[in-house]
Design a protein around this motif. Structure first.
Motif, PDB file in Angstrom:
ATOM      1  N   ALA A   1      80.086  82.574  89.222  1.00 29.51           N
ATOM      2  CA  ALA A   1      80.621  81.466  88.420  1.00 29.51           C
ATOM      3  C   ALA A   1      81.050  80.337  89.345  1.00 29.51           C
ATOM      4  CB  ALA A   1      81.798  81.933  87.579  1.00 29.51           C
ATOM      5  N   ASN A   2      80.844  79.075  88.874  1.00 31.22           N
ATOM      6  CA  ASN A   2      81.295  77.950  89.690  1.00 31.22           C
ATOM      7  C   ASN A   2      82.431  77.181  89.050  1.00 31.22           C
ATOM      8  OD1 ASN A   2      79.979  76.486  87.689  1.00 31.22           O
ATOM      9  ND2 ASN A   2      79.147  74.998  89.136  1.00 31.22           N
ATOM     10  N   ARG A   3      82.760  77.466  87.774  1.00 32.52           N
ATOM     11  CA  ARG A   3      83.932  76.843  87.170  1.00 32.52           C
ATOM     12  C   ARG A   3      84.359  77.662  85.957  1.00 32.52           C
ATOM     13  NH1 ARG A   3      83.081  73.348  82.605  1.00 32.52           N
ATOM     14  NH2 ARG A   3      80.876  73.099  82.089  1.00 32.52           N
ATOM     15  N   TYR A   4      85.622  77.475  85.581  1.00 33.92           N
ATOM     16  CA  TYR A   4      86.189  78.149  84.427  1.00 33.92           C
ATOM     17  C   TYR A   4      86.810  77.110  83.514  1.00 33.92           C
ATOM     18  CZ  TYR A   4      85.696  82.201  87.488  1.00 33.92           C
ATOM     19  OH  TYR A   4      85.192  83.153  88.322  1.00 33.92           O
ATOM     20  N   GLU A   5      86.543  77.232  82.227  1.00 33.80           N
ATOM     21  CA  GLU A   5      87.128  76.312  81.257  1.00 33.80           C
ATOM     22  C   GLU A   5      88.183  77.063  80.459  1.00 33.80           C
ATOM     23  OE1 GLU A   5      85.024  74.509  77.618  1.00 33.80           O
ATOM     24  OE2 GLU A   5      84.868  72.979  79.189  1.00 33.80           O
ATOM     25  N   ILE A   6      89.343  76.430  80.286  1.00 37.12           N
ATOM     26  CA  ILE A   6      90.453  77.077  79.599  1.00 37.12           C
ATOM     27  C   ILE A   6      90.560  76.519  78.192  1.00 37.12           C
ATOM     28  CG2 ILE A   6      92.951  77.438  79.558  1.00 37.12           C
ATOM     29  CD1 ILE A   6      91.150  76.649  82.814  1.00 37.12           C
ATOM     30  N   LEU A   7      90.427  77.382  77.192  1.00 36.68           N
ATOM     31  CA  LEU A   7      90.648  77.024  75.797  1.00 36.68           C
ATOM     32  C   LEU A   7      92.069  77.443  75.437  1.00 36.68           C
ATOM     33  CD1 LEU A   7      87.249  78.188  74.246  1.00 36.68           C
ATOM     34  CD2 LEU A   7      87.871  75.960  75.181  1.00 36.68           C
ATOM     35  N   PHE A   8      92.809  76.551  74.804  1.00 38.34           N
ATOM     36  CA  PHE A   8      94.241  76.761  74.657  1.00 38.34           C
ATOM     37  C   PHE A   8      94.727  76.064  73.400  1.00 38.34           C
ATOM     38  CE2 PHE A   8      98.689  75.672  75.569  1.00 38.34           C
ATOM     39  CZ  PHE A   8      99.184  76.906  75.990  1.00 38.34           C
TER      40      PHE A   8
ATOM     41  N   PRO B   1      90.722  81.391  66.860  1.00 39.52           N
ATOM     42  CA  PRO B   1      90.547  81.222  68.299  1.00 39.52           C
ATOM     43  C   PRO B   1      90.962  79.822  68.758  1.00 39.52           C
ATOM     44  CG  PRO B   1      88.446  80.991  67.179  1.00 39.52           C
ATOM     45  CD  PRO B   1      89.433  81.418  66.135  1.00 39.52           C
ATOM     46  N   PRO B   2      91.419  79.699  70.004  1.00 40.37           N
ATOM     47  CA  PRO B   2      91.846  78.373  70.490  1.00 40.37           C
ATOM     48  C   PRO B   2      90.644  77.434  70.616  1.00 40.37           C
ATOM     49  CG  PRO B   2      91.789  79.947  72.291  1.00 40.37           C
ATOM     50  CD  PRO B   2      91.539  80.734  71.038  1.00 40.37           C
ATOM     51  N   GLN B   3      90.834  76.179  70.248  1.00 40.95           N
ATOM     52  CA  GLN B   3      89.744  75.204  70.263  1.00 40.95           C
ATOM     53  C   GLN B   3      89.931  74.100  71.292  1.00 40.95           C
ATOM     54  OE1 GLN B   3      86.949  75.537  68.397  1.00 40.95           O
ATOM     55  NE2 GLN B   3      87.805  77.482  67.700  1.00 40.95           N
ATOM     56  N   THR B   4      91.167  73.779  71.632  1.00 40.29           N
ATOM     57  CA  THR B   4      91.422  72.664  72.539  1.00 40.29           C
ATOM     58  C   THR B   4      90.998  73.018  73.961  1.00 40.29           C
ATOM     59  OG1 THR B   4      93.284  71.910  71.214  1.00 40.29           O
ATOM     60  CG2 THR B   4      93.174  71.126  73.483  1.00 40.29           C
ATOM     61  N   ARG B   5      90.200  72.149  74.593  1.00 45.06           N
ATOM     62  CA  ARG B   5      89.797  72.349  75.983  1.00 45.06           C
ATOM     63  C   ARG B   5      90.901  71.796  76.884  1.00 45.06           C
ATOM     64  NH1 ARG B   5      85.349  71.491  72.926  1.00 45.06           N
ATOM     65  NH2 ARG B   5      83.586  72.893  73.285  1.00 45.06           N
TER      66      ARG B   5
ATOM     67  N   TYR C   1      97.677  80.731  71.943  1.00 48.12           N
ATOM     68  CA  TYR C   1      96.502  81.559  72.204  1.00 48.12           C
ATOM     69  C   TYR C   1      95.700  80.909  73.327  1.00 48.12           C
ATOM     70  CZ  TYR C   1      97.615  83.529  67.625  1.00 48.12           C
ATOM     71  OH  TYR C   1      98.258  84.114  66.566  1.00 48.12           O
ATOM     72  N   TRP C   2      95.060  81.763  74.169  1.00 44.70           N
ATOM     73  CA  TRP C   2      94.266  81.197  75.257  1.00 44.70           C
ATOM     74  C   TRP C   2      93.073  82.085  75.570  1.00 44.70           C
ATOM     75  CZ3 TRP C   2      94.399  83.103  80.585  1.00 44.70           C
ATOM     76  CH2 TRP C   2      95.216  84.208  80.782  1.00 44.70           C
ATOM     77  N   GLN C   3      92.062  81.457  76.166  1.00 41.36           N
ATOM     78  CA  GLN C   3      90.813  82.138  76.478  1.00 41.36           C
ATOM     79  C   GLN C   3      90.185  81.418  77.667  1.00 41.36           C
ATOM     80  OE1 GLN C   3      87.814  81.860  73.398  1.00 41.36           O
ATOM     81  NE2 GLN C   3      86.895  83.817  73.966  1.00 41.36           N
ATOM     82  N   VAL C   4      89.433  82.120  78.502  1.00 40.77           N
ATOM     83  CA  VAL C   4      88.772  81.533  79.661  1.00 40.77           C
ATOM     84  C   VAL C   4      87.257  81.738  79.519  1.00 40.77           C
ATOM     85  CG1 VAL C   4      88.479  81.633  82.172  1.00 40.77           C
ATOM     86  CG2 VAL C   4      90.756  81.885  81.161  1.00 40.77           C
ATOM     87  N   VAL C   5      86.498  80.668  79.760  1.00 45.12           N
ATOM     88  CA  VAL C   5      85.040  80.710  79.699  1.00 45.12           C
ATOM     89  C   VAL C   5      84.496  80.464  81.101  1.00 45.12           C
ATOM     90  CG1 VAL C   5      82.953  79.746  78.658  1.00 45.12           C
ATOM     91  CG2 VAL C   5      85.082  79.860  77.333  1.00 45.12           C
ATOM     92  N   ALA C   6      83.611  81.344  81.576  1.00 46.50           N
ATOM     93  CA  ALA C   6      83.011  81.214  82.908  1.00 46.50           C
ATOM     94  C   ALA C   6      81.662  80.531  82.791  1.00 46.50           C
ATOM     95  CB  ALA C   6      82.852  82.588  83.555  1.00 46.50           C
ATOM     96  N   TYR C   7      81.421  79.548  83.658  1.00 45.64           N
ATOM     97  CA  TYR C   7      80.147  78.834  83.711  1.00 45.64           C
ATOM     98  C   TYR C   7      79.440  79.174  85.023  1.00 45.64           C
ATOM     99  CZ  TYR C   7      81.388  76.020  79.661  1.00 45.64           C
ATOM    100  OH  TYR C   7      81.702  75.613  78.398  1.00 45.64           O
TER     101      TYR C   7
ATOM    102  N   SER D   1      82.659  84.638  78.047  1.00 49.77           N
ATOM    103  CA  SER D   1      84.002  84.332  77.564  1.00 49.77           C
ATOM    104  C   SER D   1      84.886  85.559  77.635  1.00 49.77           C
ATOM    105  CB  SER D   1      83.950  83.829  76.119  1.00 49.77           C
ATOM    106  OG  SER D   1      83.147  82.672  76.016  1.00 49.77           O
ATOM    107  N   SER D   2      86.135  85.329  77.977  1.00 53.81           N
ATOM    108  CA  SER D   2      87.112  86.410  78.005  1.00 53.81           C
ATOM    109  C   SER D   2      87.540  86.758  76.586  1.00 53.81           C
ATOM    110  CB  SER D   2      88.330  85.983  78.816  1.00 53.81           C
ATOM    111  OG  SER D   2      89.093  85.027  78.084  1.00 53.81           O
ATOM    112  N   SER D   3      88.342  87.793  76.474  1.00 58.35           N
ATOM    113  CA  SER D   3      89.013  88.063  75.211  1.00 58.35           C
ATOM    114  C   SER D   3      90.078  86.991  74.973  1.00 58.35           C
ATOM    115  CB  SER D   3      89.657  89.453  75.255  1.00 58.35           C
ATOM    116  OG  SER D   3      90.622  89.504  76.304  1.00 58.35           O
ATOM    117  N   ILE D   4      90.676  87.000  73.812  1.00 63.82           N
ATOM    118  CA  ILE D   4      91.725  86.032  73.467  1.00 63.82           C
ATOM    119  C   ILE D   4      93.081  86.724  73.592  1.00 63.82           C
ATOM    120  CG2 ILE D   4      92.682  84.572  71.651  1.00 63.82           C
ATOM    121  CD1 ILE D   4      89.841  84.329  70.543  1.00 63.82           C
ATOM    122  N   ARG D   5      93.989  86.082  74.302  1.00 64.28           N
ATOM    123  CA  ARG D   5      95.345  86.589  74.412  1.00 64.28           C
ATOM    124  C   ARG D   5      96.328  85.608  73.789  1.00 64.28           C
ATOM    125  NH1 ARG D   5      96.843  89.442  80.209  1.00 64.28           N
ATOM    126  NH2 ARG D   5      95.575  91.337  79.953  1.00 64.28           N
ATOM    127  N   SER D   6      97.498  86.112  73.492  1.00 63.58           N
ATOM    128  CA  SER D   6      98.555  85.258  72.951  1.00 63.58           C
ATOM    129  C   SER D   6      99.845  85.490  73.723  1.00 63.58           C
ATOM    130  CB  SER D   6      98.786  85.558  71.470  1.00 63.58           C
ATOM    131  OG  SER D   6      99.317  86.868  71.300  1.00 63.58           O
TER     132      SER D   6
END
Length: 842
Positions: free
Chosen positions: A460-467, A472-476, A498-504, A514-519
């Protein structure tokens, strides 16, 4: 027999700043369409794009400046719409696809005109609308109008790479919709070529040059990159011509020749101007001005665009005098560059894992480099044009051989390196999901700064945080480059997140994981505040706010920013029981482009402002854009989603210039309504009953339509009733949304659906008897809206509600609304944000 040189003049202009005027999206055939990339137009070593910052000054420079007048001020010869409809300021650009029908054009100066593009059938790709509709030709009048003027028409064939330009363009006989095109002269340029006009030939410009590449454009003045080309300038008299011009239009002793270059002196301090004006003036230092026509002295030409603010441009340009410029050596051209060498990675490199290319050169003086990069040999696709000696690479496909070369260019010519190649290794991106490590799932009692951490994904070269506060969280929230595996977020007390991490991946695959969703939840503030009103506060200017809670003492409550520094103060004005009302003093946005704020007492935070994040949510929206805050708010709420361009490496994009259809608007309205009422943009499901080819809601919207549910709900809420059509009332989902429809929809949503109805019944979403052209619209005068009123009650409500101040106006004539103009995403986002109270009103 040669004709006598022609002389043309430009009158003085003063443009008005207009607001929320439509700018066409890519793919639309409209005046002002986006130019094809890469920019600037024409090769990087073209005379328009040549860096002249080190070019020698002509020995007669002082004499030429004296002829112009040392105290002669500059003037921006461009702007928006003029008070006398349909007149405009500036040049119109038209971008058309390659299959646009070609129209024959007759020329007054046939011996020096092009009748078509080389290798193509004769004719010019002139849109048929230009015959009868306004604002397709310089001056603003339709082609079949008898109005006078220079009447330049500038057309770019984006698919075949040609620029068509005409002068004194008219469609004869005047007044006829079936007229035929005629022009004073016409020229066709290949935008990939440096070919000059034959010596002695004119073009649509008196100097024989192309016009479009020398215009100041709004998109480049306010874009993220510096302007990389010279500007077109006029002087009252000229004397012959020099390179790069090919034609003369005067022989006044002491005057500059056509093609002469002026350069803003390096010593001129431009630091006090606004950023976009600084960018324009810096281009005058780096690339200069080219004398292209006879006209008013020191008039600089640009495009017609209603976003220009001449209240800023006019005084800024006027502050520059002719004495601030110097004339460069007449006919100057730089020495030719040598071929680039030392290409890195070395030719034949296996298992390449780098992210950039580099090279070396012994070239002296300004030079630019074109990097050709492809999977075929020789490479044909241009990766980038840079002035340095390195260029970044896009994501690469694994186990693939790439070929590349570097071409050095300047105004003299070009020199190419040999073709080099490298092969990438196997893709190491495993596609495994990121594993969230902290905070633990379901953690409680956290503070107002929380650090999110996770385990990395190989390749992976970057991670995007949805929060966000929804699952599920929608805001980048942001993007973190690998190998970083954490980010800190500012949060409100007493809130569940709620938060989630997406690997690119770092290689050329479209897969993401995408990771699981945590709160987690934060501890409530102490003392607790039960209400904070208004819901969103404009933190740029401050404003009134009421706080409800207990334990407040003292006369001033510090107002803190993201970094914890005092950014202002809450100054109480009245107090009653547990409520304190007062004013938030003005504060400045943080340098990170992120804004969160709170109220503190005695250094202890008492409350966080709800939904206090203002961040750069989109890669194509910048803090200097007027729609920066509204687009961020739309992303934060989820009302307007990202508009990806298909390239994951480009990140989430807003697409501010994309025209909005009625179907897309239905989505925005439905989400806005639900967000207002529930805090979530999720729509309640509903059953669709088909009727013929459509549904029982509208005959032209089938149940399979992707926006059916949104259209169903805005009909149910009374926001739309459709428009008359042969099948009854149709929604017309594919039609471009007009300003009239937008005002109607937004005010019906706000006043009709959210508040007690203020509206009377009507037939259709807009007056069905109101059609173009404007004079045929009974009641829709579009001038004097404030005094004469808008025939639909929504218009008056929209004005009273301060949702809009119209699209401009003139003293004594009130405001205009531009009821038929289409709207793009940046404008819809601004209107929605105003309607919902997310940003301040004008």
């Amino acid at each position: 027999m040669r004709r006598a040189p022609r002389l043309r003049t430009h009158g003085a202009v003063l443009a008005l700043a207009l607001f929320l005027h439509a700018i066409p999206a890519s793919g639309a055939v409209s005046p002002g369409g986006p130019l094809p990339h890469p920019l600037p137009l024409f090769p990087s070593d073209n005379w328009w794009n040549t860096d002249v910052s080190q070019a020698p000054v002509d020995p007669a420079s002082a004499s030429f400046i004296s002829f112009i007048g040392v105290n002669r001020s500059l003037h921006p010869d461009f702007g928006g719409n003029a008070p006398d409809d349909p007149e405009i300021y500036g040049m119109v650009t038209i971008v058309v696809p390659g299959d646009t029908p070609l129209e024959p054009v007759a020329f007054d100066y046939a011996d020096e005109s092009d009748y078509g593009a080389p290798g193509r059938p004769s004719g010019y790709p002139i849109p048929v609308e230009a015959k009868t509709q306004p604002r397709w030709i310089e001056g603003g009048y339709p082609g079949n109008s008898s109005a006078s003027g220079d009447k330049h028409m500038l057309i770019v064939d984006r698919d075949n790479g040609f620029l068509f330009e005409t002068w004194n363009t008219r469609c004869l006989p005047a007044g006829s919709p079936s007229c035929s095109w005629r022009a004073g002269s016409g020229a066709v340029f290949s935008i990939d070529s440096n070919a000059r006009r034959p010596d002695g030939w004119t073009s649509a410009d008196a100097a024989g040059l192309a016009i479009l590449p020398g215009l100041i454009r709004y998109d480049e003045a306010f874009g993220p990159e510096p302007i990389r080309h010279a500007f077109r300038v006029t002087v009252r008299s000229t004397n012959g011509y020099v390179f790069p011009a090919s034609h003369r239009a005067g022989s006044t002793t002491g005057a500059l020749p056509m093609g002469a270059r002026l350069r803003l002196k390096a010593s001129k301090d431009i630091s006090g101007y606004t950023p976009h004006v600084q960018k324009i003036f810096q281009a005058m230092k780096t690339y200069g001005l080219i004398v292209a026509d006879n006209g008013s002295d020191m008039y600089i030409q640009g495009t017609h665009d209603t976003r220009w603010n001449n209240d800023v441009l006019n005084p800024a340009f006027s502050s520059l005098k002719a004495s601030d410029f110097e004339v460069l050596q007449l006919g100057w051209q730089p020495s030719c560059p040598p071929a680039p060498s030392g290409l890195t990675p070395a030719n034949g490199t296996p298992s390449f894992t780098g992210s950039s290319l580099s090279w070396s050169t012994t070239a002296g003086g300004p030079v630019s480099f074109d990097i050709l990069f492809d999977t075929v040999n020789p490479p044909e696709k241009r990766l980038a044009t840079v002035t340095g000696q390195a260029a970044g690479l896009p994501p690469l496909f694994p186990a693939t051989t790439y070929y590349w070369k570097v071409i050095a260019r300047n105004g003299c010519g070009s020199a190419s390196s040999p073709v080099s190649s490298f092969t990438t290794g196997a893709c190491s991106f495993t596609g495994a999901p990121p594993l969230l490590t902290s905070p633990a799932g379901g953690a409680t009692g956290l503070g107002t700064t929380v650090t999110l951490t996770w385990q990395g994904v190989p390749g992976a070269n970057r991670y995007e945080i949805l929060f966000g506060t929804a699952s599920p969280p929608q805001t980048r929230y942001g993007s973190v480059p690998a190998p970083a595996l954490e980010t800190a977020v500012k949060v409100n007390p007493g809130t569940l997140y709620y938060w989630q991490v997406v690997a690119y991946p770092g290689c050329g695959t479209s897969a993401v994981s995408s990771s699981s969703i945590r709160s987690f939840s934060t501890a409530p503030s102490s003392p607790a505040l039960t209400t904070l009103s208004p819901f969103i506060i404009n933190r740029w200017t401050g404003g009134s706010v009421a706080l409800h809670g207990t334990g407040f003492t003292g006369s001033t409550l510090p107002f803190t920013d993201l970094s914890g520094d005092d950014a202002g103060a809450f100054r109480p004005t009245t107090s009653s029981g547990t409520q304190i009302s007062g004013v938030l003093e003005p504060v400045s946005r943080s340098s990170a482009g992120l804004y969160d704020a709170g109220i503190a007492e005695a250094g202890v935070e008492k409350a966080r402002l709800p939904r206090g994040l203002v961040l750069r949510a989109f890669t194509d929206v910048f803090e200097t854009d007027w729609y920066f805050e509204s687009s961020s708010r739309m992303a934060d709420t989820g009302i307007m989603e990202a508009d990806f361009d298909g390239n994951l490496a480009n990140g989430p994009q807003f697409g501010p210039l994309e025209l909005v259809t009625r179907a897309r608007m239905a989505d925005y309205l439905a989400r806005a309504y639900m967000w207002w009422r529930t805090g979530s943009t999720a729509l309640t499901p509903a059953a669709c009953t088909p009727s013929g080819t459509g549904s029982t809601d509208f005959p032209d919207v089938p149940c399979s339509h992707p926006q059916w549910l949104s259209i169903h709900w805005i009909k149910t809420w009374g926001v739309t009733i459709g428009a008359p059509c042969p099948a009854g009332l149709c929604y017309n989902p594919a039609n471009t949304l007009t300003r009239a429809e937008a005002m109607t929809f937004l005010e019906r949503l706000k006043q009709g659906a959210l508040l007690p109805s203020l509206l009377s019944s009507s037939v259709g979403d807009i007056d069905p008897g109101c059609t173009e052209p404007y004079p045929a619209c009974s009641g829709w005068t579009d001038a004097g809206m404030k005094t004469a009123g808008w025939p639909r009650r929504e218009g008056n409500v929209a004005f009273a509600d301060r949702m809009t101040t119209g699209c401009g106006g003139t003293p004594g004539n009130g405001l205009t609304l531009c009821v038929f103009d289409p709207l793009n995403r940046s404008q819809i986002g601004e209107l929605l944000a105003r309607s919902l109270g997310l940003v301040g009103n004008p």
